[in-house]
Design an enzyme around this catalytic site. Structure first.
Site, short mmCIF file in Angstrom:
data_model
loop_
_atom_site.label_atom_id
_atom_site.label_comp_id
_atom_site.label_asym_id
_atom_site.label_seq_id
_atom_site.Cartn_x
_atom_site.Cartn_y
_atom_site.Cartn_z
N ARG A 107 0.83 -1.19 0.00
CA ARG A 107 0.00 0.00 0.00
C ARG A 107 0.87 1.25 0.00
NH1 ARG A 107 -5.25 1.69 3.24
NH2 ARG A 107 -4.66 0.29 4.91
N THR A 111 -0.74 7.72 -1.20
CA THR A 111 -2.06 7.63 -1.86
C THR A 111 -2.96 6.60 -1.19
OG1 THR A 111 -1.34 5.89 -3.36
CG2 THR A 111 -0.97 8.15 -4.09
N ASP A 203 -5.89 -8.05 12.68
CA ASP A 203 -4.98 -8.13 11.54
C ASP A 203 -4.68 -9.61 11.26
OD1 ASP A 203 -2.46 -8.37 10.04
OD2 ASP A 203 -2.40 -6.19 10.20
N ASP A 206 -0.89 -10.61 11.02
CA ASP A 206 -0.21 -10.64 12.33
C ASP A 206 -0.66 -11.85 13.15
OD1 ASP A 206 1.34 -8.44 11.90
OD2 ASP A 206 0.02 -7.04 12.95
#
Ligand code: URA
Length: 212
Positions: A107, A111, A203, A206
């Site tokens: 990512r 942006t 997550d 994780d």
């Protein structure tokens, strides 16, 4: 959310039971990993329901017979890195001859848009059924880009399998790729301001890999 034709929730009791186990914040890495694969295995049983068959002549110890077997080139299971890797073994339990292609997305910090950094797929994608796996369908951004990346390489028959989906992500993804059937174990409530699915499971990467 209005009914979306290419979105399916697989609400089998075993899938729902196992999803509750991994949603619990007290579920540790080892159990989380195991149960994610178990859910992926149960889901792929349903997802593969329309796989094409061909007739083949064989001989049993008793007689000759014409029976059915899977037709066409080997299926591809394509995890979106990193969390998608957590579902691969579950899919391979049921489709052990599948090939595995990897799709890496990152990512952009400015942006916030996903970009592809690594795509390694088997050849003749146009002749194969591809099952893209990623536990969380959140904003839909990386799912859309992953399917873009596969179509750019010739893929025509793509399915997407996740554990937990947010309505926001389902809507944009289903619209961007209306030819892709999307399967989830649960359609959750919403995304929070940090981009996590609520109630979700946190997550997924994780929790699968024991990182923070
Ligand atoms: N990715 C995750 O791992 N969890 C979420 O809730 C959303 C995106």
């Amino acid at each position: 959310m209005d009914k979306i034709k290419n979105f399916h929730v697989l609400d089998h009791p075993l899938i729902q039971h196992k999803l509750t186990i991994i949603r619990d914040e007290n579920c540790g890495t080892r159990e989380f990993r195991e149960v994610v694969n178990e859910i992926a295995e149960l889901m792929v049983y349903e997802v593969s329901r329309d796989m094409p068959l061909e007739e083949v002549e064989i001989k049993t110890p008793v007689s000759k017979t014409t029976q059915k077997r899977l037709a066409g080139k080997k299926v591809v299971v394509a995890p979106i890195l990193r969390a998608g890797i957590g579902m691969v073994d579950g899919v391979l339990e049921l489709i052990p001859s599948a090939k595995v292609g990897h799709i890496g997305m990152y990512r952009d910090e400015e942006t916030l848009k996903p970009h592809e950094y690594f795509v390694k797929m088997p050849d003749q994608l146009e002749d194969r059924e591809i099952i893209v796996v990623d536990p969380m369908l959140a904003t839909g951004g990386s799912a859309i880009m992953a399917v873009d990346a596969l179509k750019k390489r010739g893929a025509k028959r793509i399915k997407f399998v996740c554990l937990v989906a947010a309505p926001e992500g389902v809507e944009v993804f289903a619209k961007a790729h209306s030819d892709v059937e999307i399967y989830a174990a649960s359609l959750d409530d919403c995304l929070n301001e940090d981009g996590y699915i609520v109630p979700g499971l946190g997550d997924a990467g994780d929790r699968l890999f024991g990182t923070k």
